[in-house]
Design a protein around this motif. Structure first.
Motif, PDB file in Angstrom:
ATOM      1  N   GLY A   1       0.891  -1.144   0.188  1.00 23.36           N
ATOM      2  CA  GLY A   1       0.005  -0.107   0.111  1.00 23.36           C
ATOM      3  C   GLY A   1       0.700   1.254   0.058  1.00 23.36           C
ATOM      4  O   GLY A   1       1.882   1.554   0.381  1.00 23.36           O
ATOM      5  N   GLU A   2       0.409   2.406  -0.493  1.00 26.43           N
ATOM      6  CA  GLU A   2       0.964   3.496  -0.422  1.00 26.43           C
ATOM      7  C   GLU A   2       1.706   4.027   0.713  1.00 26.43           C
ATOM      8  O   GLU A   2       2.831   4.433   0.872  1.00 26.43           O
ATOM      9  N   LYS A   3       0.698   3.721   1.778  1.00 25.92           N
ATOM     10  CA  LYS A   3       1.338   4.352   3.194  1.00 25.92           C
ATOM     11  C   LYS A   3       2.374   3.231   3.627  1.00 25.92           C
ATOM     12  O   LYS A   3       3.441   3.776   4.546  1.00 25.92           O
ATOM     13  N   ASP A   4       2.335   2.095   3.249  1.00 27.00           N
ATOM     14  CA  ASP A   4       3.234   1.067   3.829  1.00 27.00           C
ATOM     15  C   ASP A   4       4.552   1.626   3.265  1.00 27.00           C
ATOM     16  O   ASP A   4       5.903   1.209   3.746  1.00 27.00           O
ATOM     17  N   ARG A   5       4.733   1.976   1.812  1.00 28.56           N
ATOM     18  CA  ARG A   5       5.794   2.233   1.070  1.00 28.56           C
ATOM     19  C   ARG A   5       6.538   3.611   1.692  1.00 28.56           C
ATOM     20  O   ARG A   5       7.459   3.820   1.949  1.00 28.56           O
ATOM     21  N   ARG A   6       5.545   4.358   2.179  1.00 37.26           N
ATOM     22  CA  ARG A   6       5.843   5.752   2.895  1.00 37.26           C
ATOM     23  C   ARG A   6       6.639   5.315   4.212  1.00 37.26           C
ATOM     24  O   ARG A   6       7.622   6.050   4.429  1.00 37.26           O
ATOM     25  N   ILE A   7       6.118   4.590   4.873  1.00 36.10           N
ATOM     26  CA  ILE A   7       6.659   4.188   6.402  1.00 36.10           C
ATOM     27  C   ILE A   7       8.135   3.641   6.060  1.00 36.10           C
ATOM     28  O   ILE A   7       9.243   4.233   6.647  1.00 36.10           O
TER      29      ILE A   7
END
Lengths: 85, 183
Positions: free
Chosen positions: B126-132
Motif C-alpha cells: 500500500g502507499e502508506k506502507d511504502r511511505r513508512i
C-alpha cells in the motif's frame, strides 16, 4: 508463523536496522560482525535485507528529480534580512 | 505525481518554523545559526520534492515534525562527515546498494529481472506502507515521528507495519536469491 517466531524476526530486523542506521553500540556491532562470520544463514538474511533496502532506494531515486532551484532562491531571499551573527 | 504545489506555501513553512529550528539545533547539537539555517532550507526543499511527487497527498501530521526530523538528519550527516559528533558510538556504515558487479550478459539479465521483481513487490504494498519504509530507511525518521507524520495512533503500530512490509519485500528478494543459487 507463531508469535515467538515473529518476535524473533522482529528482533533481528531491529538489529539490522540499528546496524545500518549507525545507532548500535560498539559491543552490539562487534557481536554482529562475529555472527556474520560464523553463521552463514544469518549472513544470508542480512544480505537479503541489504539488497532489499538497496532496491527501495533505487525505486525512490528513480521517481525523477524535482527542480528546487526557485524555492532555494526564495528561501535565500527570505534570509536576506536575517541577523546571522 | 501530485499537483504542483505553490512555492509560497513552502516559503511560509520556512518563515514560520525557521527560528524555532535554529534555537532547537543550537540547544541539541550546538549548531550555529548558519548551519541550522542551511539544514532547515534543505528540509523545506525535501518537503517540496515530496509534495511534487504526490507523497504528501494523504499527509495527516504536523509539518513541523517532518521538517524538524529531516533537518535533524541533515545536521547529523554533516556532523558525522566532520567527525565532530557522536564519537561515543561505534559507527558501522554499510553501503546499502542493490548494485553489484555485473560482468556478463547473463548477470545483466538476472539483475534486470531482480529489479523488475522488486518493483512489482513494492507496487503491491500500500502507499502508506511504502511511505513508512521510505521515511524510516531513506529519510531517517524515528518511529514516533513517522506515526505523527502519517497520522498513526502510536509508534508500535508503525513498527509492526514496517515489519510486515519489509518481510514481504525480503521474502521476494530471498526467493530470487535462492533461484540464483539453484540455477
Amino acid at each position: 508463523m507463531d508469535q515467538r517466531e515473529e518476535h524473533s524476526e522482529m528482533e533481528e530486523l531491529d538489529l539490522f536496522d540499528s546496524i545500518v542506521r549507525g545507532s548500535a553500540e560498539k559491543e552490539v556491532v562487534e557481536q554482529f560482525k562475529a555472527r556474520l562470520q560464523a553463521d552463514e544463514e544469518f549472513a544470508q538474511r542480512f544480505e537479503v535485507f541489504k539488497r532489499t533496502i538497496g532496491h527501495l532506494r533505487e525505486n525512490v531515486e528513480g521517481e525523477g528529480d524535482v527542480d528546487t532551484s526557485e524555492l532555494k532562491r526564495r528561501l535565500e531571499d527570505e534570509d536576506g534580512g536575517m541577523d546571522l551573527d | 505525481m501530485g499537483t504542483t504545489p505553490h512555492i509560497e506555501q513552502f516559503v511560509q513553512h520556512y518563515r514560520e518554523h525557521r527560528d524555532s529550528f535554529i534555537f532547537w539545533a543550537a540547544k541539541h547539537f550546538g549548531a550555529d545559526k548558519e548551519e541550522a539555517k542551511d539544514a532547515f532550507q534543505q528540509a523545506v526543499c525535501v518537503l517540496y520534492e515530496k509534495a511534487v511527487q504526490g507523497k504528501l497527498d494523504d499527509f495527516n501530521g504536523q509539518i513541523s515534525t517532518y521538517l524538524f526530523a529531516i533537518g535533524r538528519n541533515v545536521l547529523l550527516d554533516r556532523f558525522r562527515q566532520q567527525q565532530t559528533h557522536g564519537n561515543h558510538i561505534q559507527r558501522y556504515a554499510i553501503h546499502l546498494s542493490a548494485e553489484k558487479a555485473v560482468d556478463s550478459a547473463q548477470e545483466r539479465m538476472e539483475k534486470r529481472e531482480e529489479q523488475a521483481c522488486m518493483r512489482r513487490a513494492m507496487a503491491e504494498l500500500g502507499e502508506k506502507d511504502r511511505r513508512i519504509l521510505e521515511l524510516y530507511y531513506l529519510e531517517g525518521l524515528k518511529m514516533q515521528e513517522i506515526a505523527e507524520v502519517l497520522g498513526y495512533k502510536n509508534a508500535n503500530l508503525v513498527k509492526k507495519k514496517k515489519f510486515y512490509a519489509m518481510k514481504k519485500l525480503m521474502e521476494v528478494m530471498r526467493k530470487f536469491m535462492v533461484l540464483l543459487v539453484v540455477f
